[in-house]
Design a protein around this motif. Sequence first.
Motif, PDB file in Angstrom:
ATOM      1  N   LEU A  91       0.840  -1.191   0.000  1.00 55.75           N
ATOM      2  CA  LEU A  91       0.000   0.000   0.000  1.00 55.75           C
ATOM      3  C   LEU A  91       0.882   1.249   0.000  1.00 55.75           C
ATOM      4  CD1 LEU A  91      -2.696  -1.036   2.632  1.00 55.75           C
ATOM      5  CD2 LEU A  91      -3.066  -0.705   0.184  1.00 55.75           C
ATOM      6  N   PRO A  92       0.360   2.383  -0.463  1.00 56.00           N
ATOM      7  CA  PRO A  92       1.145   3.621  -0.444  1.00 56.00           C
ATOM      8  C   PRO A  92       1.460   4.038   0.997  1.00 56.00           C
ATOM      9  CG  PRO A  92      -0.771   3.830  -1.873  1.00 56.00           C
ATOM     10  CD  PRO A  92      -0.949   2.566  -1.100  1.00 56.00           C
ATOM     11  N   PRO A  93       2.553   4.751   1.220  1.00 50.83           N
ATOM     12  CA  PRO A  93       2.876   5.216   2.573  1.00 50.83           C
ATOM     13  C   PRO A  93       1.851   6.225   3.084  1.00 50.83           C
ATOM     14  CG  PRO A  93       4.381   6.176   0.950  1.00 50.83           C
ATOM     15  CD  PRO A  93       3.580   5.138   0.232  1.00 50.83           C
ATOM     16  N   ALA A  94       1.622   6.194   4.397  1.00 53.66           N
ATOM     17  CA  ALA A  94       0.609   7.055   5.005  1.00 53.66           C
ATOM     18  C   ALA A  94       0.905   8.540   4.826  1.00 53.66           C
ATOM     19  CB  ALA A  94       0.479   6.719   6.491  1.00 53.66           C
ATOM     20  N   ARG A  95       2.188   8.895   4.668  1.00 52.08           N
ATOM     21  CA  ARG A  95       2.548  10.307   4.534  1.00 52.08           C
ATOM     22  C   ARG A  95       1.970  10.933   3.260  1.00 52.08           C
ATOM     23  NH1 ARG A  95       6.590  10.515   0.787  1.00 52.08           N
ATOM     24  NH2 ARG A  95       7.704   8.546   0.392  1.00 52.08           N
ATOM     25  N   LEU A 142      -6.935  13.470  -2.615  1.00 51.75           N
ATOM     26  CA  LEU A 142      -7.319  14.310  -3.750  1.00 51.75           C
ATOM     27  C   LEU A 142      -7.548  13.477  -5.005  1.00 51.75           C
ATOM     28  CD1 LEU A 142      -4.913  17.368  -3.296  1.00 51.75           C
ATOM     29  CD2 LEU A 142      -7.398  17.339  -2.996  1.00 51.75           C
ATOM     30  N   VAL A 143      -6.700  12.480  -5.239  1.00 53.01           N
ATOM     31  CA  VAL A 143      -6.871  11.624  -6.415  1.00 53.01           C
ATOM     32  C   VAL A 143      -8.163  10.813  -6.307  1.00 53.01           C
ATOM     33  CG1 VAL A 143      -5.928   9.637  -7.652  1.00 53.01           C
ATOM     34  CG2 VAL A 143      -4.430  11.513  -6.990  1.00 53.01           C
ATOM     35  N   ALA A 144      -8.451  10.289  -5.112  1.00 54.99           N
ATOM     36  CA  ALA A 144      -9.702   9.558  -4.917  1.00 54.99           C
ATOM     37  C   ALA A 144     -10.905  10.465  -5.164  1.00 54.99           C
ATOM     38  CB  ALA A 144      -9.754   8.975  -3.511  1.00 54.99           C
ATOM     39  N   LEU A 145     -10.782  11.720  -4.724  1.00 56.61           N
ATOM     40  CA  LEU A 145     -11.879  12.673  -4.885  1.00 56.61           C
ATOM     41  C   LEU A 145     -12.120  13.006  -6.354  1.00 56.61           C
ATOM     42  CD1 LEU A 145     -13.879  14.550  -3.325  1.00 56.61           C
ATOM     43  CD2 LEU A 145     -12.100  16.305  -3.423  1.00 56.61           C
ATOM     44  N   PHE A 146     -11.033  13.323  -7.072  1.00 59.35           N
ATOM     45  CA  PHE A 146     -11.180  13.786  -8.456  1.00 59.35           C
ATOM     46  C   PHE A 146     -11.229  12.658  -9.477  1.00 59.35           C
ATOM     47  CE2 PHE A 146      -9.557  17.725  -6.515  1.00 59.35           C
ATOM     48  CZ  PHE A 146     -10.478  18.626  -7.028  1.00 59.35           C
ATOM     49  N   ASN A 147     -10.739  11.465  -9.116  1.00 54.77           N
ATOM     50  CA  ASN A 147     -10.742  10.360 -10.071  1.00 54.77           C
ATOM     51  C   ASN A 147     -11.899   9.395  -9.862  1.00 54.77           C
ATOM     52  OD1 ASN A 147      -8.971   9.242 -12.295  1.00 54.77           O
ATOM     53  ND2 ASN A 147      -9.156   7.422 -11.019  1.00 54.77           N
ATOM     54  N   ASN A 148     -12.509   9.420  -8.679  1.00 51.89           N
ATOM     55  CA  ASN A 148     -13.571   8.462  -8.373  1.00 51.89           C
ATOM     56  C   ASN A 148     -14.830   9.125  -7.838  1.00 51.89           C
ATOM     57  OD1 ASN A 148     -10.722   6.988  -7.345  1.00 51.89           O
ATOM     58  ND2 ASN A 148     -11.922   5.828  -8.810  1.00 51.89           N
ATOM     59  N   VAL A 149     -14.720   9.832  -6.726  1.00 52.96           N
ATOM     60  CA  VAL A 149     -15.913  10.384  -6.074  1.00 52.96           C
ATOM     61  C   VAL A 149     -16.671  11.320  -7.004  1.00 52.96           C
ATOM     62  CG1 VAL A 149     -16.738  11.828  -4.183  1.00 52.96           C
ATOM     63  CG2 VAL A 149     -14.930  10.152  -3.761  1.00 52.96           C
ATOM     64  N   ILE A 150     -16.000  12.339  -7.496  1.00 52.05           N
ATOM     65  CA  ILE A 150     -16.674  13.352  -8.314  1.00 52.05           C
ATOM     66  C   ILE A 150     -17.082  12.803  -9.679  1.00 52.05           C
ATOM     67  CG2 ILE A 150     -16.381  15.568  -9.504  1.00 52.05           C
ATOM     68  CD1 ILE A 150     -14.739  16.508  -7.098  1.00 52.05           C
ATOM     69  N   GLY A 177      -1.655  -1.352  -5.169  1.00 52.45           N
ATOM     70  CA  GLY A 177      -1.846  -0.714  -3.873  1.00 52.45           C
ATOM     71  C   GLY A 177      -2.459   0.664  -4.010  1.00 52.45           C
ATOM     72  N   LEU A 178      -2.027   1.406  -5.021  1.00 54.86           N
ATOM     73  CA  LEU A 178      -2.572   2.743  -5.259  1.00 54.86           C
ATOM     74  C   LEU A 178      -4.052   2.673  -5.625  1.00 54.86           C
ATOM     75  CD1 LEU A 178      -2.296   5.777  -5.690  1.00 54.86           C
ATOM     76  CD2 LEU A 178      -1.404   5.317  -7.987  1.00 54.86           C
ATOM     77  N   ALA A 179      -4.412   1.786  -6.542  1.00 53.90           N
ATOM     78  CA  ALA A 179      -5.811   1.660  -6.960  1.00 53.90           C
ATOM     79  C   ALA A 179      -6.693   1.199  -5.803  1.00 53.90           C
ATOM     80  CB  ALA A 179      -5.913   0.677  -8.127  1.00 53.90           C
ATOM     81  N   THR A 180      -6.195   0.277  -4.990  1.00 52.28           N
ATOM     82  CA  THR A 180      -6.957  -0.205  -3.834  1.00 52.28           C
ATOM     83  C   THR A 180      -7.217   0.929  -2.852  1.00 52.28           C
ATOM     84  OG1 THR A 180      -5.904  -2.368  -4.062  1.00 52.28           O
ATOM     85  CG2 THR A 180      -7.031  -1.920  -1.991  1.00 52.28           C
ATOM     86  N   THR A 181      -6.186   1.735  -2.612  1.00 48.45           N
ATOM     87  CA  THR A 181      -6.332   2.870  -1.702  1.00 48.45           C
ATOM     88  C   THR A 181      -7.332   3.880  -2.248  1.00 48.45           C
ATOM     89  OG1 THR A 181      -4.038   2.576  -1.003  1.00 48.45           O
ATOM     90  CG2 THR A 181      -5.082   4.665  -0.467  1.00 48.45           C
ATOM     91  N   GLN A 182      -7.257   4.142  -3.544  1.00 49.98           N
ATOM     92  CA  GLN A 182      -8.188   5.080  -4.174  1.00 49.98           C
ATOM     93  C   GLN A 182      -9.634   4.665  -3.936  1.00 49.98           C
ATOM     94  OE1 GLN A 182      -5.668   5.857  -8.189  1.00 49.98           O
ATOM     95  NE2 GLN A 182      -7.826   6.318  -8.322  1.00 49.98           N
ATOM     96  N   LEU A 183      -9.950   3.418  -4.266  1.00 55.04           N
ATOM     97  CA  LEU A 183     -11.338   2.976  -4.151  1.00 55.04           C
ATOM     98  C   LEU A 183     -11.760   2.850  -2.696  1.00 55.04           C
ATOM     99  CD1 LEU A 183     -11.876   0.427  -7.050  1.00 55.04           C
ATOM    100  CD2 LEU A 183     -12.062   2.900  -7.000  1.00 55.04           C
ATOM    101  N   GLY A 184     -10.815   2.507  -1.815  1.00 56.73           N
ATOM    102  CA  GLY A 184     -11.141   2.466  -0.391  1.00 56.73           C
ATOM    103  C   GLY A 184     -11.491   3.845   0.128  1.00 56.73           C
ATOM    104  N   LEU A 185     -10.675   4.845  -0.197  1.00 53.07           N
ATOM    105  CA  LEU A 185     -10.954   6.219   0.231  1.00 53.07           C
ATOM    106  C   LEU A 185     -12.240   6.734  -0.405  1.00 53.07           C
ATOM    107  CD1 LEU A 185      -7.360   7.767   0.039  1.00 53.07           C
ATOM    108  CD2 LEU A 185      -8.717   7.349   2.101  1.00 53.07           C
ATOM    109  N   SER A 186     -12.454   6.398  -1.669  1.00 47.67           N
ATOM    110  CA  SER A 186     -13.685   6.803  -2.348  1.00 47.67           C
ATOM    111  C   SER A 186     -14.913   6.248  -1.625  1.00 47.67           C
ATOM    112  CB  SER A 186     -13.652   6.319  -3.801  1.00 47.67           C
ATOM    113  OG  SER A 186     -14.866   6.589  -4.452  1.00 47.67           O
ATOM    114  N   SER A 187     -14.848   4.989  -1.206  1.00 49.35           N
ATOM    115  CA  SER A 187     -15.974   4.372  -0.484  1.00 49.35           C
ATOM    116  C   SER A 187     -16.230   5.075   0.840  1.00 49.35           C
ATOM    117  CB  SER A 187     -15.680   2.888  -0.237  1.00 49.35           C
ATOM    118  OG  SER A 187     -15.469   2.192  -1.446  1.00 49.35           O
TER     119      SER A 187
END
Length: 296
Positions: A58-62, A69-77, A178-188
């Motif tokens: 998974l991506p680092p927490a930092r 922002l990527v989850a917001l603009f690539n998935n949520v919105i 890991g990046l894609a998983t994090t994106q969709l997790g944050l989007s959810s």
Amino acid sequence: MTRRDALEMFLLSAFWGVSFLLIRLSGEVFPPVWVALLRSVFGALVLIAALRLGRHALPPARLWKPLLLVALFNNVIPWSFFAWGEQTVSSNIAAIINATTPLFALLIGLTLRDTRLHGLTLGGVLLGMAGVALTVSGGLGGGHATLHGVIILLLASLGYAVATTIAKRTLGGLNPVGLATTQLGLSSVILLPVALIGPAPAPLTLTAVGAVAFLGVVGSGLAYLLYYGLLARVSPTQVTAVTYALPVWGLGWAALAGEPVGSLSVVGVLVVLAGLGLINLPPRPKPLAGAVRSES
């Protein structure tokens, strides 16, 4: 490119191309935010399984700010806005409007001075915009689109372009699964409270449930795995060519589902594809200073 690569690119374009029709079918029961939420959840479940089986990092927490922002603009919105816009715009027109994403990305790159403008690029942008304008005018005149819906879909495509820019600047070198998983997790996580306080879904139908499940599992989860798997084996330019097929798939799937497809939509697709092709042509090399011209 091997036969396996060609087959996976074909499947990826088909999965992403049918997404526009699935969004419309899902929207017959689920409000827009619910469509985006369920798509994120189903897709995240597929990616979590792939993450564990492949032992991806998974991506680092930092990096939580750019990841958010990527989850917001690539998935949520965009996922919410496409479901919203397709309430008044046919899915085949939505697929063509989605082709403005690389045009927006190029304009953002020029604004941030990440990209240099040359004649072919400018011609491609203008041609692409003209193709979208043809499609939209045909949809508005034929009753298959509203101006309100078109604007929402354009904003969704702009969101994809913004996310691409942020990811290129801040998230390079990360494990793609890991990046894609994090994106969709944050989007959810972002979409869940919004969905719960908003309008509830209508009585469920098998068509809508099947559409949103397929949209999440195949159109999001499996599509991400195919996309990143291809990036690991072939050049980004070859993978980007999938974008060209999406409007064509959008028209094809819509026609199979009985949606009206106007003649201007077909012409618009061809013009958009020509514009994208020009954008991706390499600029002509400048002649070396002092070079001697030879004639035969």
